[in-house]
Design a protein around this motif. Structure first.
Motif, PDB file in Angstrom:
ATOM      1  N   SER A  42      -7.274 -15.601 -40.755  1.00 22.97           N
ATOM      2  CA  SER A  42      -7.619 -14.497 -40.067  1.00 22.97           C
ATOM      3  C   SER A  42      -8.072 -14.869 -38.462  1.00 22.97           C
ATOM      4  N   HIS A  43      -7.471 -14.036 -37.625  1.00 23.51           N
ATOM      5  CA  HIS A  43      -7.521 -14.144 -36.299  1.00 23.51           C
ATOM      6  C   HIS A  43      -7.865 -12.786 -35.660  1.00 23.51           C
ATOM      7  N   ASP A  44      -8.390 -12.934 -34.453  1.00 20.78           N
ATOM      8  CA  ASP A  44      -9.049 -11.531 -33.785  1.00 20.78           C
ATOM      9  C   ASP A  44      -7.661 -10.635 -33.828  1.00 20.78           C
ATOM     10  N   ALA A  78      -3.065  -1.676 -37.576  1.00 19.73           N
ATOM     11  CA  ALA A  78      -4.091  -0.946 -37.702  1.00 19.73           C
ATOM     12  C   ALA A  78      -5.117  -0.647 -36.730  1.00 19.73           C
ATOM     13  N   CYS A  79      -5.821   0.342 -36.769  1.00 16.71           N
ATOM     14  CA  CYS A  79      -6.907   0.677 -35.905  1.00 16.71           C
ATOM     15  C   CYS A  79      -8.156  -0.151 -36.231  1.00 16.71           C
ATOM     16  N   ASN A  80      -8.328  -0.113 -37.514  1.00 14.64           N
ATOM     17  CA  ASN A  80      -9.454  -0.784 -38.053  1.00 14.64           C
ATOM     18  C   ASN A  80      -8.775  -2.049 -38.836  1.00 14.64           C
ATOM     19  N   LYS A  81      -8.629  -3.175 -38.401  1.00 12.96           N
ATOM     20  CA  LYS A  81      -8.125  -4.284 -39.072  1.00 12.96           C
ATOM     21  C   LYS A  81      -8.863  -4.676 -40.298  1.00 12.96           C
ATOM     22  N   ALA A  82     -10.087  -4.792 -40.277  1.00 15.63           N
ATOM     23  CA  ALA A  82     -10.921  -5.154 -41.449  1.00 15.63           C
ATOM     24  C   ALA A  82     -10.848  -4.168 -42.489  1.00 15.63           C
ATOM     25  N   GLN A  83     -10.840  -2.920 -42.128  1.00 12.34           N
ATOM     26  CA  GLN A  83     -10.789  -2.124 -43.572  1.00 12.34           C
ATOM     27  C   GLN A  83      -9.399  -2.046 -43.940  1.00 12.34           C
ATOM     28  N   MET A  84      -8.377  -2.186 -43.363  1.00 15.77           N
ATOM     29  CA  MET A  84      -7.082  -2.306 -43.744  1.00 15.77           C
ATOM     30  C   MET A  84      -6.585  -3.367 -44.494  1.00 15.77           C
ATOM     31  N   THR A  85      -7.308  -4.459 -44.160  1.00 16.26           N
ATOM     32  CA  THR A  85      -7.186  -5.761 -44.776  1.00 16.26           C
ATOM     33  C   THR A  85      -7.849  -5.691 -46.033  1.00 16.26           C
ATOM     34  N   ALA A  86      -9.109  -5.035 -46.079  1.00 19.76           N
ATOM     35  CA  ALA A  86      -9.659  -4.867 -47.337  1.00 19.76           C
ATOM     36  C   ALA A  86      -8.678  -4.067 -48.313  1.00 19.76           C
ATOM     37  N   PHE A  87      -8.206  -2.863 -47.758  1.00 18.60           N
ATOM     38  CA  PHE A  87      -7.435  -2.199 -48.576  1.00 18.60           C
ATOM     39  C   PHE A  87      -6.375  -2.984 -49.455  1.00 18.60           C
ATOM     40  N   TYR A  88      -5.486  -3.704 -48.282  1.00 23.34           N
ATOM     41  CA  TYR A  88      -4.243  -4.211 -48.996  1.00 23.34           C
ATOM     42  C   TYR A  88      -4.712  -5.466 -49.772  1.00 23.34           C
ATOM     43  N   HIS A 109      -1.963  -6.155 -38.440  1.00 18.54           N
ATOM     44  CA  HIS A 109      -2.068  -6.747 -36.804  1.00 18.54           C
ATOM     45  C   HIS A 109      -3.015  -5.444 -36.261  1.00 18.54           C
ATOM     46  N   ALA A 110      -3.839  -5.801 -35.557  1.00 17.55           N
ATOM     47  CA  ALA A 110      -4.992  -4.981 -34.880  1.00 17.55           C
ATOM     48  C   ALA A 110      -4.294  -4.234 -33.777  1.00 17.55           C
ATOM     49  N   ILE A 111      -4.102  -2.882 -33.755  1.00 16.15           N
ATOM     50  CA  ILE A 111      -3.596  -2.246 -32.511  1.00 16.15           C
ATOM     51  C   ILE A 111      -4.580  -2.674 -31.379  1.00 16.15           C
ATOM     52  N   PRO A 112      -4.177  -2.993 -30.093  1.00 18.72           N
ATOM     53  CA  PRO A 112      -5.028  -3.022 -28.810  1.00 18.72           C
ATOM     54  C   PRO A 112      -5.931  -1.898 -28.452  1.00 18.72           C
ATOM     55  N   ALA A 113      -7.097  -2.293 -28.427  1.00 20.95           N
ATOM     56  CA  ALA A 113      -8.205  -1.442 -28.336  1.00 20.95           C
ATOM     57  C   ALA A 113      -7.785  -0.186 -27.490  1.00 20.95           C
ATOM     58  N   ALA A 114      -7.179  -0.405 -26.195  1.00 18.55           N
ATOM     59  CA  ALA A 114      -6.787   0.675 -25.251  1.00 18.55           C
ATOM     60  C   ALA A 114      -5.904   1.666 -26.103  1.00 18.55           C
ATOM     61  N   ILE A 115      -5.065   1.306 -26.964  1.00 23.50           N
ATOM     62  CA  ILE A 115      -4.054   2.162 -27.691  1.00 23.50           C
ATOM     63  C   ILE A 115      -4.878   2.770 -28.848  1.00 23.50           C
TER      64      ILE A 115
END
Length: 131
Positions: free
Chosen positions: A34-36, A13-23, A51-57
């Motif tokens: 919950s981890h970074d 996910a690009c936006n881990k928090a939003q995707m976590t809330a959805f699922y 899983h958060a996609i690394p910021a650069a990607i």
């Protein structure tokens, strides 16, 4: 420490928090850790890692509101839910959605409807049809 559920998946996910809330809300899952880099959601028989996609990607990925639907991927997760109306409400509240009720179909005693998460991944929801 709780053993992982027998079935699971990882969703990047690009936006881990939003995707976590959805699922978490559409599937009535519990946040177990919950981890970074990732969140672990769990429920009966299922573990889901967001899983958060690394910021650069992630910066190279263009997300829109509403999200562009990723209908040409090879995998579509399917989840059995208690109530499609609740899933619709929770999906819309967290940036996702469901197809209109006119797109509902029946399969193996289930009412089936596709939806999407906040980043456009297609998800199928199935509700046990009343007997």
């Amino acid at each position: 420490m709780t053993a992982p559920a027998p079935h699971g998946m990882v969703i990047y996910a690009c936006n881990k928090a939003q995707m976590t809330a959805f699922y978490q809300r559409t599937l009535s899952l519990q946040l177990r850790a919950s981890h970074d880099s990732h969140d672990l959601l769990a429920g009966p028989g299922l573990s889901l890692v967001i899983h958060a996609i690394p910021a650069a990607i992630a910066q190279q990925i263009s997300l829109t509101t509403p999200p562009a639907l990723r209908e040409d991927t090879a995998i579509k997760p399917m989840f059995v839910v208690a109530d499609l109306a609740i899933v619709r409400r929770e999906a819309e509240a967290t940036g996702g959605g469901l197809q209109p009720d006119s797109r509902v179909w029946q399969m193996n005693g289930h009412t089936v409807l596709d939806g999407w998460d906040p980043e456009g991944n297609i998800v199928q929801f199935q509700q046990v049809s009343p007997s």
